[in-house]
Write a protein that holds these residues in place. Structure first.
Motif, PDB file in Angstrom:
ATOM      1  N   LEU B  81     -21.364  -2.058 -74.414  1.00 12.10           N
ATOM      2  CA  LEU B  81     -22.076  -2.778 -73.352  1.00 12.10           C
ATOM      3  C   LEU B  81     -23.427  -2.171 -73.053  1.00 12.10           C
ATOM      4  O   LEU B  81     -24.425  -2.865 -72.887  1.00 12.10           O
ATOM      5  CB  LEU B  81     -21.228  -2.769 -72.069  1.00 12.10           C
ATOM      6  N   LYS B  82     -23.464  -0.805 -72.948  1.00 10.51           N
ATOM      7  CA  LYS B  82     -24.693  -0.157 -72.486  1.00 10.51           C
ATOM      8  C   LYS B  82     -25.711  -0.005 -73.597  1.00 10.51           C
ATOM      9  O   LYS B  82     -26.882  -0.247 -73.417  1.00 10.51           O
ATOM     10  CB  LYS B  82     -24.354   1.232 -71.924  1.00 10.51           C
ATOM     11  N   LYS B  83     -25.260   0.448 -74.781  1.00 11.85           N
ATOM     12  CA  LYS B  83     -26.236   0.748 -75.836  1.00 11.85           C
ATOM     13  C   LYS B  83     -26.180  -0.213 -77.010  1.00 11.85           C
ATOM     14  O   LYS B  83     -27.008  -0.133 -77.903  1.00 11.85           O
ATOM     15  CB  LYS B  83     -25.983   2.163 -76.392  1.00 11.85           C
ATOM     16  N   GLY B  84     -25.180  -1.062 -77.062  1.00 13.13           N
ATOM     17  CA  GLY B  84     -25.071  -1.988 -78.169  1.00 13.13           C
ATOM     18  C   GLY B  84     -24.670  -1.329 -79.472  1.00 13.13           C
ATOM     19  O   GLY B  84     -24.993  -1.809 -80.547  1.00 13.13           O
ATOM     20  N   LYS B  85     -23.957  -0.203 -79.365  1.00 16.10           N
ATOM     21  CA  LYS B  85     -23.583   0.521 -80.591  1.00 16.10           C
ATOM     22  C   LYS B  85     -22.096   0.362 -80.860  1.00 16.10           C
ATOM     23  O   LYS B  85     -21.317  -0.009 -79.989  1.00 16.10           O
ATOM     24  CB  LYS B  85     -23.856   2.015 -80.403  1.00 16.10           C
ATOM     25  N   ARG B  86     -21.713   0.718 -82.056  1.00  9.30           N
ATOM     26  CA  ARG B  86     -20.308   0.720 -82.439  1.00  9.30           C
ATOM     27  C   ARG B  86     -19.668   2.002 -81.916  1.00  9.30           C
ATOM     28  O   ARG B  86     -20.300   3.042 -81.883  1.00  9.30           O
ATOM     29  CB  ARG B  86     -20.234   0.709 -83.957  1.00  9.30           C
ATOM     30  N   LYS B  87     -18.426   1.919 -81.484  1.00  7.52           N
ATOM     31  CA  LYS B  87     -17.742   3.117 -80.960  1.00  7.52           C
ATOM     32  C   LYS B  87     -16.590   3.508 -81.870  1.00  7.52           C
ATOM     33  O   LYS B  87     -15.961   2.653 -82.503  1.00  7.52           O
ATOM     34  CB  LYS B  87     -17.186   2.838 -79.565  1.00  7.52           C
ATOM     35  N   SER B  88     -16.254   4.799 -81.901  1.00  8.93           N
ATOM     36  CA  SER B  88     -15.084   5.262 -82.664  1.00  8.93           C
ATOM     37  C   SER B  88     -13.846   5.129 -81.806  1.00  8.93           C
ATOM     38  O   SER B  88     -13.927   5.202 -80.592  1.00  8.93           O
ATOM     39  CB  SER B  88     -15.238   6.733 -83.014  1.00  8.93           C
ATOM     40  N   VAL B  89     -12.706   4.992 -82.457  1.00 12.66           N
ATOM     41  CA  VAL B  89     -11.437   4.963 -81.742  1.00 12.66           C
ATOM     42  C   VAL B  89     -10.988   6.410 -81.571  1.00 12.66           C
ATOM     43  O   VAL B  89     -10.797   7.130 -82.549  1.00 12.66           O
ATOM     44  CB  VAL B  89     -10.391   4.168 -82.540  1.00 12.66           C
ATOM     45  N   LYS B  90     -10.835   6.859 -80.319  1.00 13.04           N
ATOM     46  CA  LYS B  90     -10.571   8.283 -80.079  1.00 13.04           C
ATOM     47  C   LYS B  90      -9.229   8.738 -80.633  1.00 13.04           C
ATOM     48  O   LYS B  90      -9.063   9.883 -81.024  1.00 13.04           O
ATOM     49  CB  LYS B  90     -10.658   8.584 -78.585  1.00 13.04           C
ATOM     50  N   SER B  91      -8.235   7.833 -80.650  1.00 15.39           N
ATOM     51  CA  SER B  91      -6.920   8.237 -81.168  1.00 15.39           C
ATOM     52  C   SER B  91      -7.018   8.671 -82.623  1.00 15.39           C
ATOM     53  O   SER B  91      -6.279   9.545 -83.059  1.00 15.39           O
ATOM     54  CB  SER B  91      -5.909   7.106 -81.060  1.00 15.39           C
ATOM     55  N   VAL B  92      -7.922   8.056 -83.363  1.00 20.06           N
ATOM     56  CA  VAL B  92      -8.096   8.423 -84.775  1.00 20.06           C
ATOM     57  C   VAL B  92      -8.745   9.797 -84.877  1.00 20.06           C
ATOM     58  O   VAL B  92      -8.310  10.641 -85.654  1.00 20.06           O
ATOM     59  CB  VAL B  92      -8.957   7.356 -85.494  1.00 20.06           C
TER      60      VAL B  92
END
Lengths: 296, 169
Positions: B81-92
């Motif tokens: 929402l804020k930066k328009g970037k892809r995020k990693s899944v923390k569980s991985v």
């Protein structure tokens, strides 16, 4: 026969008679533009447009990545283990191969007649350091030790034994120095720092875990004893089987022996000074307390 | 009457109840101009809530139990929402590690569980760190960003595994 030939000749005549260039007259060079592939149209690609038959696939309602229909997914069934734990508190050092260093020197991006510092490497765009991302500097890596043939006085943050040997074999000097994150940011981008008008900070000493590294002569640490460093140079030469050239008889000896003070960030500038870029002046502190602080 | 209801309710429901109480009081403000001061303690429950207290409250409050309200979000954020970037899944990130050569390593499931009933050979197999297969690797690559795909740590115990040496293809 006096016949003045016009350069261009007939082509120029034709060009002068053609209509004005406009969008209606222009066309891309044949072969430059390839037609975009339209997915799922036409007799064979049509019908369901490459989406399959009914279900979530065709309707575009597939569940999130990693979902396995309700079964505990693979990425959750595996137990947690601290592989990446505390990664944001670990120091990182950008590698600089001797191959790359030789390349930079050959192309003139880094000047071997002056001491090579992290500032010089960054100015020559040899390495990219991000102090904000836990980078603590540059590490010299021994790859390309065979082809390295430049006499340099280089200051890095970490260096491997082969890299040190390769540089000393060519009559150079290696020093490893510690820069705390703020000093590193100042070192990598000096001009924006000077423009900000702050006094040059004094470089902090390494933390408890890094002190043994920087006081060790084998690593050519900046806090190590100079005599021990000399002995280590001889020992390394014996180990790698080359004759250690005598730097003191070199014409560039003064340049090669330039080493920074443990509290100094830039050559020729002391902590506490303010550099005025606009008026090209340096302001030095006169107050006793400040002088005492910056010289401690 | 409000005091005895307050005593009956569990401590864990206090927070949800204060939210509930405040919400009800705010609803009242729009209808009644003359209002009483808002008190944020558990005991001040609106008068009309006391009438069929237990059934009413338990029915409304049960779904607000933290274990049911706070569900984990397992989605992958393609555009933040804020930066328009892809995020990693923390569980991985917490369970797997990527080596620079492209392999992912993990621990075996159950390596700490019920070891008393497992024979030594089995325990040894469970203690090993293993690689992930191609399908799993593709999944993990899609769930993490490039930040996790290169590390230049000093004194890294996995340093020598980051590059494949003497690999014959």
């Amino acid at each position: 026969m006096s016949f003045t030939r016009k350069p261009g000749g007939k082509a120029l005549d034709i060009l002068q008679n053609l209509p004005r260039i406009s969008l209606a007259n222009l066309r891309p060079e044949p072969g430059t533009k390839k037609a975009e592939k339209k997915r799922g149209r036409g007799q064979h690609g049509g019908n369901r447009s490459g989406r399959g038959h009914k279900g979530e696939r065709q309707r575009g309602n597939r569940p999130r990545l990693g979902f396995e229909g309700g079964q505990t997914p693979f990425y959750l069934a595996i137990p947690k283990y601290g592989y990446n734990e505390g990664h944001s508190r670990r120091a990182q050092y950008q590698p600089l191969t001797l191959n790359r260093l030789q390349y930079l020197i050959d192309l003139g991006r880094v000047d071997p007649t002056q001491p090579i510092d992290l500032t010089q490497l960054v100015n020559g765009r040899g390495v990219t350091i991000q102090p904000q991302k836990r980078d603590y500097g540059v590490q010299l890596v021994g790859e390309g030790a065979g082809i390295f043939a430049a006499k340099v006085n280089i200051e890095v943050q970490m260096a491997s034994e082969e890299a040190i040997a390769a540089i000393e074999r060519n009559g150079g000097m290696v020093t490893t120095g510690f820069y705390d994150p703020r000093s590193l940011a100042v070192l990598c981008k000096p001009v924006p720092f000077f423009i900000s008008g702050q006094p040059i900070p004094k470089r902090m000493l390494p933390g408890e875990d890094m002190v043994p590294y920087y006081t060790d002569a084998a690593n050519r640490g900046y806090l190590a004893d100079p005599e021990k460093i000399q002995k280590a140079r001889i020992a390394l030469a014996q180990k790698y089987g080359y004759i250690l050239p005598d730097i003191s008889k070199d014409e560039l000896f003064h340049m090669l022996s330039m080493i920074k003070d443990p509290r100094q960030i830039f050559f020729g500038l002391s902590p506490g000074w303010v550099v005025n870029m606009a008026e090209k002046k340096i302001l030095k502190p006169t107050d006793d307390k400040l002088l005492q602080y910056y010289s401690s | 009457m409000p005091r005895c209801i307050g005593a009956v309710l569990a401590r864990g429901l206090q927070r949800s109840l204060t939210l509930f109480a405040r919400g009800q009081q705010i609803c009242r403000f729009s209808t009644i101009i003359h209002h009483q001061t808002v008190q944020s303690s558990v005991l001040t429950i609106p008068a009309w809530a006391c009438l069929s207290a237990k059934a009413f409250l338990v029915g409304r409050v049960a779904p607000l139990i933290p274990s049911l309200v706070l569900q984990p979000s397992r989605n992958l954020t393609y555009i933040s929402l804020k930066k328009g970037k892809r995020k990693s899944v923390k569980s991985v990130v917490k369970r797997f590690m990527r080596l620079h050569c492209g392999l992912w390593i993990r621990r075996k499931a159950g390596y700490k569980k019920k070891l008393w009933k497992k024979l030594p050979a089995r325990k040894k197999r469970l203690r090993e760190h293993v690689f992930c297969n191609e399908t799993q690797t593709k999944l993990l690559e899609r769930m993490t960003t490039k930040f996790w795909k290169r590390n230049l740590f000093v004194n890294d115990p996995y340093k020598k595994y980051h590059e494949c040496v003497n690999l014959k293809v």
